[in-house]
Design an enzyme around this catalytic site. Structure first.
Site, PDB file in Angstrom:
ATOM      1  N   CYS A 113       0.712  -1.265  -0.254  1.00 31.31           N
ATOM      2  CA  CYS A 113      -0.174   0.025  -0.180  1.00 31.31           C
ATOM      3  C   CYS A 113       0.813   1.195   0.142  1.00 31.31           C
ATOM      4  CB  CYS A 113      -0.846   0.024   1.090  1.00 31.31           C
ATOM      5  SG  CYS A 113      -2.018  -1.546   1.211  1.00 31.31           S
ATOM      6  N   HIS A 263      -3.057   6.712   2.992  1.00 29.03           N
ATOM      7  CA  HIS A 263      -3.447   5.712   2.742  1.00 29.03           C
ATOM      8  C   HIS A 263      -4.951   5.449   3.289  1.00 29.03           C
ATOM      9  CE1 HIS A 263      -3.999   1.692   1.232  1.00 29.03           C
ATOM     10  NE2 HIS A 263      -3.624   1.324   2.305  1.00 29.03           N
ATOM     11  N   ASN A 293     -10.194  -0.057   0.339  1.00 32.42           N
ATOM     12  CA  ASN A 293      -8.597  -0.071   0.275  1.00 32.42           C
ATOM     13  C   ASN A 293      -8.057  -0.208  -1.246  1.00 32.42           C
ATOM     14  OD1 ASN A 293      -6.006  -0.464   0.454  1.00 32.42           O
ATOM     15  ND2 ASN A 293      -6.103  -1.290   2.627  1.00 32.42           N
TER      16      ASN A 293
HETATM   17  N1  COA Z   1     -18.867  -9.181   8.681  1.00 32.45           N
HETATM   18  C1  COA Z   1     -19.035  -9.658   9.786  1.00 32.45           C
HETATM   19  N2  COA Z   1     -18.192  -9.937  10.884  1.00 32.45           N
HETATM   20  C2  COA Z   1     -16.871 -10.043  10.643  1.00 32.45           C
HETATM   21  C3  COA Z   1     -16.558  -9.638   9.365  1.00 32.45           C
HETATM   22  C4  COA Z   1     -17.418  -9.105   8.397  1.00 32.45           C
HETATM   23  N3  COA Z   1     -16.927  -8.854   7.269  1.00 32.45           N
HETATM   24  N4  COA Z   1     -15.215  -9.892   9.485  1.00 32.45           N
HETATM   25  C5  COA Z   1     -14.733 -10.255  10.740  1.00 32.45           C
HETATM   26  N5  COA Z   1     -15.839 -10.411  11.489  1.00 32.45           N
HETATM   27  C6  COA Z   1     -16.416 -10.860  12.777  1.00 32.45           C
HETATM   28  C7  COA Z   1     -15.011 -11.678  13.372  1.00 32.45           C
HETATM   29  O1  COA Z   1     -14.983 -12.880  12.947  1.00 32.45           O
HETATM   30  C8  COA Z   1     -15.328 -11.536  14.939  1.00 32.45           C
HETATM   31  O2  COA Z   1     -16.067 -12.381  15.202  1.00 32.45           O
HETATM   32  P1  COA Z   1     -16.110 -12.993  16.641  1.00 32.45           P
HETATM   33  O3  COA Z   1     -16.052 -12.018  17.718  1.00 32.45           O
HETATM   34  O4  COA Z   1     -17.283 -13.758  16.793  1.00 32.45           O
HETATM   35  O5  COA Z   1     -14.639 -13.851  16.652  1.00 32.45           O
HETATM   36  C9  COA Z   1     -15.754 -10.106  15.014  1.00 32.45           C
HETATM   37  O6  COA Z   1     -16.233  -9.619  13.745  1.00 32.45           O
HETATM   38  C10 COA Z   1     -14.653  -9.072  15.309  1.00 32.45           C
HETATM   39  O7  COA Z   1     -13.529  -9.275  14.640  1.00 32.45           O
HETATM   40  P2  COA Z   1     -12.384  -8.318  14.949  1.00 32.45           P
HETATM   41  O8  COA Z   1     -11.309  -8.865  13.990  1.00 32.45           O
HETATM   42  O9  COA Z   1     -12.233  -7.990  16.424  1.00 32.45           O
HETATM   43  O10 COA Z   1     -12.713  -6.824  14.503  1.00 32.45           O
HETATM   44  P3  COA Z   1     -11.829  -5.716  14.293  1.00 32.45           P
HETATM   45  O11 COA Z   1     -12.705  -4.586  15.073  1.00 32.45           O
HETATM   46  O12 COA Z   1     -10.569  -5.676  14.635  1.00 32.45           O
HETATM   47  O13 COA Z   1     -12.080  -4.991  12.814  1.00 32.45           O
HETATM   48  C11 COA Z   1     -10.944  -5.084  10.701  1.00 32.45           C
HETATM   49  C12 COA Z   1     -11.610  -6.060  11.738  1.00 32.45           C
HETATM   50  C13 COA Z   1     -10.124  -5.917   9.735  1.00 32.45           C
HETATM   51  C14 COA Z   1     -11.875  -4.122  10.183  1.00 32.45           C
HETATM   52  C15 COA Z   1      -9.693  -4.215  11.530  1.00 32.45           C
HETATM   53  O14 COA Z   1      -8.932  -5.307  12.455  1.00 32.45           O
HETATM   54  C16 COA Z   1      -8.765  -3.570  10.650  1.00 32.45           C
HETATM   55  O15 COA Z   1      -9.411  -2.668   9.960  1.00 32.45           O
HETATM   56  N6  COA Z   1      -7.564  -3.905  10.387  1.00 32.45           N
HETATM   57  C17 COA Z   1      -6.720  -3.351   9.557  1.00 32.45           C
HETATM   58  C18 COA Z   1      -6.934  -3.743   8.398  1.00 32.45           C
HETATM   59  C19 COA Z   1      -6.256  -2.992   6.953  1.00 32.45           C
HETATM   60  O16 COA Z   1      -6.342  -1.845   7.064  1.00 32.45           O
HETATM   61  N7  COA Z   1      -5.332  -3.881   6.336  1.00 32.45           N
HETATM   62  C20 COA Z   1      -4.641  -3.158   5.218  1.00 32.45           C
HETATM   63  C21 COA Z   1      -3.631  -2.092   5.783  1.00 32.45           C
HETATM   64  S1  COA Z   1      -2.644  -1.539   4.519  1.00 32.45           S
END
Ligand code: COA
Length: 336
Positions: A113, A263, A293
């Site tokens: 990215c 980003h 993204n």
């Molecule tokens: N829809 C519904 N539920 C979802 C889901 C989706 N698309 N994706 C994950 N979940 C669920 C998970 O399975 C988890 O369920 P559980 O509690 O029963 O285990 C729950 O939602 C919470 O997941 P969690 O991983 O704690 O969510 P989060 O608050 O950390 O958000 C992201 C997840 C990916 C949005 C967040 O971690 C994030 O933005 N990370 C950075 C990602 C990124 O930008 N990457 C590229 C960088 S260049």
């Protein structure tokens, strides 16, 4: 002092739109979850004829038009991408061919990215050595081809697109790139990965797995894999640290920034960034709601939109920052 300056910007967004509602029919997710966790409402999906280099060339053409240059006036093409349609030739060579930029040399940069910010920094350094050069820098991705559409953790986050800018040395003492700095930390490689075709020949019987090392290759396929929470925390820390440190090197502070184009990964990352930098949220350009993204394409698409919307006035202080797999990150300070 003459400095490399952005003469034109461009972008290309694939026509097909995939909304959160569409995703509800594909995986166990909801518009409400995606919106509150990421801020994303829709993303673009490339279809036939919208390959990574094709959309890159379209964005490049747009930027050249704004710059008032013809393709044969370009000396250097740098393409940031982690989703080229082929390992060889490079995406940049395909772009060169498509544009007819016959006098350029062309190379790809894989910094995930951060690819566009890496490309911009590299071009900046070239132009400082050879001020008569003109460069076309592009960020382009076809991520829809490389996400696992059964994995709700990742498939809701990404989209396709391309953005570009033309860089040339300006005689205007005030405008141009004031400072730029890149970082990498390969120790964090296993937090964000995109598998590719194996580069080890199995016939040679190399040891490909080692208990002490990151296991390369996914059981599921050549898709993006991510430890979301770790990426999230690092992204906020890395981008905010890079921006404030680089500002200090040019005797400026966050208060001097007119527009910050980060980003476009996730709205909560951008809120974290705003809090850490103590910058008003209105000064952060956001379009991730429309495109998700788009990795290396996200900063230049946002730059082009900000430019065409009139958000950048002559003399404004613009800061770009990005962070991605590798990990890689970096920031650029520009006087518009
Ligand atoms: N829809 C519904 N539920 C979802 C889901 C989706 N698309 N994706 C994950 N979940 C669920 C998970 O399975 C988890 O369920 P559980 O509690 O029963 O285990 C729950 O939602 C919470 O997941 P969690 O991983 O704690 O969510 P989060 O608050 O950390 O958000 C992201 C997840 C990916 C949005 C967040 O971690 C994030 O933005 N990370 C950075 C990602 C990124 O930008 N990457 C590229 C960088 S260049």
């Amino acid at each position: 002092m003459t400095r490399p300056t952005i003469l034109g910007t461009g972008s290309y967004l694939p026509k097909r739109i995939l909304t959160n509602r569409d995703l509800e029919k594909m995986v166990d997710t909801s518009d409400e979850w995606i919106t509150t966790r990421t801020g994303i409402k829709s993303r673009r999906i490339a279809t036939k004829g919208e390959e990574t280099s094709r959309i890159a060339a379209a964005a490049g053409k747009d930027a050249l038009k704004m710059a008032g240059l013809t393709p044969d006036e370009i000396d250097l093409i740098i393409v940031g991408t982690m989703t080229p349609e082929m390992a060889m030739p490079s995406c940049a060579c395909f772009v060169q061919q498509e544009l007819g930029a016959v006098n350029a040399f062309a190379l790809d940069v894989n910094a995930a990215c951060s690819g566009f910010v890496y490309g911009l920094d590299t071009a900046d350094k070239y132009l400082r050595c050879k001020p008569d050069m003109k460069a076309l820098i592009i960020g382009t991705e076809n991520l829809s081809a490389r996400v696992n559409w059964k994995d709700r953790d990742t498939c809701v986050l990404f989209g396709d697109g391309a953005g570009a800018c033309v860089l040339a040395t300006s005689d205007n003492n005030d405008s141009g790139i004031l400072a730029s700095r890149l970082f990498s930390d390969g120790r964090l490689s296993d937090l964000l990965m995109l598998d590719s075709a194996p580069s080890m020949n199995p016939d040679l019987n190399f040891q490909t797995k080692n208990n002490n090392k990151t296991e390369i290759g996914s059981e599921q396929g050549p898709y993006i894999r991510m430890k979301g929470k770790d990426v999230f925390k690092f992204a906020v820390r890395a981008m905010s640290g890079a921006v404030s440190e680089l500002l200090a090197t040019v005797d400026m502070t966050v208060a001097d920034i007119d527009l910050l184009i980060p980003h476009q990964a996730n709205i909560r990352i951008l809120k974290g960034l705003a809090d850490r930098l103590n910058i008003p949220f209105e000064k952060i350009f956001i379009n991730l709601n429309k495109y998700g993204n788009t990795s290396a394409a996200s900063v230049p698409i946002a730059l082009d939109e900000a430019n065409r919307e009139g958000r950048l006035k002559k003399g404004d202080l613009l800061v770009l920052c990005a962070m991605g797999g590798g990990f890689t990150w970096g920031t650029t300070i520009i006087r518009w």
